[in-house]
Design an enzyme around this catalytic site. Structure first.
Site, PDB file in Angstrom:
ATOM      1  N   HIS A 269       0.820  -1.214   0.000  1.00 47.52           N
ATOM      2  CA  HIS A 269       0.000   0.000   0.000  1.00 47.52           C
ATOM      3  C   HIS A 269       0.857   1.268   0.000  1.00 47.52           C
ATOM      4  O   HIS A 269       0.625   2.168   0.811  1.00 47.52           O
ATOM      5  CB  HIS A 269      -0.927   0.011   1.229  1.00 47.52           C
ATOM      6  CG  HIS A 269      -1.904  -1.120   1.270  1.00 47.52           C
ATOM      7  ND1 HIS A 269      -2.518  -1.540   2.431  1.00 47.52           N
ATOM      8  CD2 HIS A 269      -2.370  -1.928   0.287  1.00 47.52           C
ATOM      9  CE1 HIS A 269      -3.326  -2.558   2.162  1.00 47.52           C
ATOM     10  NE2 HIS A 269      -3.245  -2.818   0.869  1.00 47.52           N
TER      11      HIS A 269
HETATM   12  C1  FAD Z   1      -0.034  -7.629  -4.415  1.00 45.40           C
HETATM   13  C2  FAD Z   1      -0.982  -6.525  -4.036  1.00 45.40           C
HETATM   14  C3  FAD Z   1      -2.073  -6.803  -3.219  1.00 45.40           C
HETATM   15  C4  FAD Z   1      -2.951  -5.780  -2.859  1.00 45.40           C
HETATM   16  N1  FAD Z   1      -4.106  -6.095  -2.194  1.00 45.40           N
HETATM   17  C5  FAD Z   1      -5.066  -5.146  -2.065  1.00 45.40           C
HETATM   18  C6  FAD Z   1      -6.360  -5.487  -1.639  1.00 45.40           C
HETATM   19  O1  FAD Z   1      -6.682  -6.658  -1.416  1.00 45.40           O
HETATM   20  N2  FAD Z   1      -7.284  -4.485  -1.509  1.00 45.40           N
HETATM   21  C7  FAD Z   1      -6.981  -3.184  -1.784  1.00 45.40           C
HETATM   22  O2  FAD Z   1      -7.849  -2.317  -1.599  1.00 45.40           O
HETATM   23  N3  FAD Z   1      -5.753  -2.839  -2.216  1.00 45.40           N
HETATM   24  C8  FAD Z   1      -4.811  -3.797  -2.408  1.00 45.40           C
HETATM   25  N4  FAD Z   1      -3.622  -3.455  -2.958  1.00 45.40           N
HETATM   26  C9  FAD Z   1      -3.337  -2.038  -3.225  1.00 45.40           C
HETATM   27  C10 FAD Z   1      -4.057  -1.458  -4.437  1.00 45.40           C
HETATM   28  O3  FAD Z   1      -4.173  -2.415  -5.469  1.00 45.40           O
HETATM   29  C11 FAD Z   1      -3.283  -0.218  -4.892  1.00 45.40           C
HETATM   30  O4  FAD Z   1      -3.316   0.738  -3.851  1.00 45.40           O
HETATM   31  C12 FAD Z   1      -3.856   0.424  -6.151  1.00 45.40           C
HETATM   32  O5  FAD Z   1      -3.861  -0.488  -7.216  1.00 45.40           O
HETATM   33  C13 FAD Z   1      -3.015   1.646  -6.526  1.00 45.40           C
HETATM   34  O6  FAD Z   1      -3.508   2.180  -7.721  1.00 45.40           O
HETATM   35  P1  FAD Z   1      -2.639   3.196  -8.593  1.00 45.40           P
HETATM   36  O7  FAD Z   1      -3.450   3.514  -9.772  1.00 45.40           O
HETATM   37  O8  FAD Z   1      -2.158   4.294  -7.725  1.00 45.40           O
HETATM   38  O9  FAD Z   1      -1.329   2.370  -9.020  1.00 45.40           O
HETATM   39  P2  FAD Z   1      -1.231   0.997  -9.804  1.00 45.40           P
HETATM   40  O10 FAD Z   1      -2.503   0.263  -9.757  1.00 45.40           O
HETATM   41  O11 FAD Z   1       0.009   0.333  -9.311  1.00 45.40           O
HETATM   42  O12 FAD Z   1      -1.036   1.439 -11.313  1.00 45.40           O
HETATM   43  C14 FAD Z   1       0.124   2.011 -11.849  1.00 45.40           C
HETATM   44  C15 FAD Z   1       0.250   1.488 -13.274  1.00 45.40           C
HETATM   45  O13 FAD Z   1       1.182   2.278 -13.976  1.00 45.40           O
HETATM   46  C16 FAD Z   1       2.001   1.452 -14.765  1.00 45.40           C
HETATM   47  N5  FAD Z   1       3.258   2.166 -14.985  1.00 45.40           N
HETATM   48  C17 FAD Z   1       4.210   2.489 -14.084  1.00 45.40           C
HETATM   49  N6  FAD Z   1       5.212   3.162 -14.673  1.00 45.40           N
HETATM   50  C18 FAD Z   1       4.861   3.298 -15.977  1.00 45.40           C
HETATM   51  C19 FAD Z   1       5.479   3.906 -17.083  1.00 45.40           C
HETATM   52  N7  FAD Z   1       6.663   4.537 -16.986  1.00 45.40           N
HETATM   53  N8  FAD Z   1       4.851   3.848 -18.292  1.00 45.40           N
HETATM   54  C20 FAD Z   1       3.648   3.228 -18.430  1.00 45.40           C
HETATM   55  N9  FAD Z   1       3.021   2.617 -17.390  1.00 45.40           N
HETATM   56  C21 FAD Z   1       3.627   2.670 -16.181  1.00 45.40           C
HETATM   57  C22 FAD Z   1       2.149   0.198 -13.937  1.00 45.40           C
HETATM   58  O14 FAD Z   1       2.563  -0.904 -14.726  1.00 45.40           O
HETATM   59  C23 FAD Z   1       0.761   0.054 -13.342  1.00 45.40           C
HETATM   60  O15 FAD Z   1      -0.086  -0.719 -14.155  1.00 45.40           O
HETATM   61  C24 FAD Z   1      -2.707  -4.447  -3.301  1.00 45.40           C
HETATM   62  C25 FAD Z   1      -1.618  -4.170  -4.128  1.00 45.40           C
HETATM   63  C26 FAD Z   1      -0.771  -5.189  -4.512  1.00 45.40           C
HETATM   64  C27 FAD Z   1       0.401  -4.855  -5.397  1.00 45.40           C
END
Ligand code: FAD
Length: 536
Positions: free
Chosen positions: A471
């Site tokens: 997280h």
């Molecule tokens: C293993 C795991 C288990 C989890 N379990 C839970 C759960 O059960 N419940 C819950 O509520 N939360 C959970 N979380 C947390 C939750 O999924 C995250 O807080 C949420 O997905 C964050 O969203 P985000 O859009 O900020 O980032 P992300 O979802 O990480 O998205 C960022 C995206 O940007 C892409 N990216 C990065 N750099 C680049 C670049 N230079 N060019 C193009 N693309 C790029 C990445 O590949 C990724 O797809 C978990 C997370 C993980 C990793």
């Protein structure tokens, strides 16, 4: 081929990126490009809930490790982050939680984020939620992020929920309702036995729109900036470097590790750090990559007398049976997300909101870096973390080369209160495990080994075994002070045409998992962007 020109470019197709791509492409005059570094979400493990147990060490992550953790045994700890369409929401444990109103009121009243109190953000939670079981004032029923009850919890999960009650903690049927405290079953981002990621729930229905282009395996390398105006992005796709330009806005949603990395590669970040790597400094913003905060977790693993947990399905004949049941009816062990049981409670009598969260896993060794039970045996896992850790860490570049992993230092246990809270949490895990409902299944507790029960030994165990709960937040913090990176409209300070709209802008962690809060934030961001365009 020259690009057709876009109104909005979204960099990072994770939870927030998918929400924004879907919402912005609802406007027929917008032309939206979504760039995701990972592959599309074709892999069957993504869609079957039990696939979570295969995710954290898979090729659908970036394969990160932390820097050696000074306060946690100098270990380099695996640090899974999604690298696939849907990002974290495609690989996470599907646990649906939201935190308590006080978390968002703290953002608004104490952390400089006016307009982000619970009252302000609740409509966006409701808008994103598609609950199939609960329908009161705390829940949305028509949103794209599908939510359901666990149809048939595993026997060991039921034993856990009963053990919590035997220990004196009341049952709670809804952790996202009027009261968070208590023990029960998590609601999940699962619909009809399949994961409902942001890619499925939001992007799925939008994919056919002619004004939305989604490119996977497209890694953004740097932002194209003219003076203080963001113009576009340079990205690598099929072995070639391309550029794309946005008439209206560039929206960075690369996550709490990826977003600060991309900004720093583009010359936006702490000046001294960038200069030390030979990167031209476009804007010296100290807060980029600072303020990293993550839930730091400690696992208790127990070995069972028998094979009542999901580990039984490691055996081929049981796995075949479970596979058949899922293929025919979408039910059974494959429809389990493993992490079924939950608990929110207090580490001390002086706490006014729960400050500990637990996840009960009806199996052992489901996640990378977590110990297991002896070969041929079955196990269970109970993990916990303090909900509002005080330590702060950093994300820094290791190199000006976009292909190199960044230096991730969450500074686990960097504040003594975090260690104290986690040790208290672990003691409660041990006590719950000893209640009759669970004790009758448990042959022995493997981690922490039964010889370790003094305070000093448990402290050592925590520092030598703690790990991420996935997280990370705060590395492009929203706020009103000098260390903040974006303002309360999520605009990068001092720049035009550039917003950061993902978990990296959380000013601090909320008391829950972070997927639903990120979806809420992206919903609100889409509203701000659409409103801004109208005002223009
Ligand atoms: C293993 C795991 C288990 C989890 N379990 C839970 C759960 O059960 N419940 C819950 O509520 N939360 C959970 N979380 C947390 C939750 O999924 C995250 O807080 C949420 O997905 C964050 O969203 P985000 O859009 O900020 O980032 P992300 O979802 O990480 O998205 C960022 C995206 O940007 C892409 N990216 C990065 N750099 C680049 C670049 N230079 N060019 C193009 N693309 C790029 C990445 O590949 C990724 O797809 C978990 C997370 C993980 C990793």
């Amino acid at each position: 081929m020259p690009d057709p020109g876009y109104s909005h470019i979204i960099v990072g197709g994770g939870t927030a990126g998918c929400v924004l791509a879907a919402r912005l492409s609802e406007g027929a005059t917008n032309r939206v490009l979504l760039l995701e570094a990972g592959s599309s979400d074709w892999h069957p493990y993504i869609h079957m809930p039990v696939g979570f147990a295969k995710m954290t060490g898979s090729g659908m992550t970036w394969g990160y490790h932390t820097e050696p953790q000074k306060h946690a045994g100098d270990r380099r700890i695996p640090y899974a982050q999604g690298r696939v369409l849907g990002g974290g929401s495609s690989i996470n444990a599907e646990v649906f939680t939201r935190g308590v109103p006080q978390d968002y009121d703290r953002w608004a009243n104490e952390e400089g984020c006016t307009g982000w109190s619970f009252r302000d953000v609740q409509p966006y939670f409701l808008r994103s939620e598609g609950n199939t079981a609960l329908a009161d004032k705390w829940h949305g029923t028509d949103g794209p992020l599908g939510v359901s009850n666990i149809a048939n919890p595993q026997p060991l999960t039921r034993a856990f929920v009963m053990a919590c009650q035997q220990y004196g903690i009341p049952y709670n049927h809804d952790f996202n309702g009027a009261a968070q405290q208590g023990a029960g079953y998590y609601q999940l981002n699962v619909v009809d036995g399949r994961r409902c990621s942001a890619a499925r729930g939001y992007l799925g229905p939008a994919r056919h729109r002619p004004n939305l282009t989604v490119l996977t395996r497209a890694m953004s390398m740097r932002l194209i900036i003219d003076g203080y105006r963001a113009k576009g992005v340079e990205y690598l796709h099929k072995g070639r470097v391309h550029t794309a330009y946005a008439d209206c806005e560039l929206i960075v949603t690369a996550g709490a590790v990826g977003s600060p990395k991309l900004l720093m590669l583009s010359g936006i970040g702490p000046g001294d750090h960038l200069r030390s790597l030979g990167i031209d400094v476009r804007a010296d913003i100290a807060g980029v990559g600072a303020n990293l905060s993550d839930h730091v977790n400690i696992d208790l693993v127990a070995e069972l007398h028998g094979h009542e947990s999901l580990d039984r399905y490691n055996k081929p004949h049981w796995a075949a049976w479970a596979g058949l049941q899922y293929a025919l009816f979408r039910t059974g062990p494959v429809a389990s997300n493993v992490v079924e049981g939950g608990l929110f409670w207090y580490s001390g009598a002086d706490r006014t909101t729960p400050d500990l969260q637990y996840h009960f896993l009806a199996g052992a060794s489901a996640e990378e870096g977590v110990g297991g039970v002896a070969r041929g045996r079955s196990g269970i896992t109970l993990n916990c973390y303090g909900l509002r850790p005080k330590a702060r860490g950093t994300v820094r570049l290791s190199s000006p080369d976009p292909h190199q992993p960044p230096l991730i230092d969450p500074n686990f246990m960097g504040h003594p209160d975090d260690l104290e809270t986690t040790v208290r949490g672990l003691k409660m895990s041990l006590a719950i495990m000893a209640q009759p409902a669970l004790a009758k299944y448990v042959r022995r507790v493997v981690l922490p080994d039964e010889s370790l029960r003094s305070d000093a030994e448990l402290r050592d165990f925590v520092t030598s075994h703690c790990r991420t709960s996935y997280h990370p937040v705060g590395t492009c913090r929203m706020g009103s002070d000098e260390m903040s990176v974006v303002d309360t409209d999520l605009k990068l300070r001092g720049f035009e045409g550039l917003r950061i709209c993902d978990s990296s802008v959380f000013p601090s962690l909320v008391g829950s998992n972070t997927n639903a809060p990120t979806a809420m934030l992206a919903e609100r961001a889409s509203h701000l962007i659409i409103q801004g365009a109208r005002a223009f």
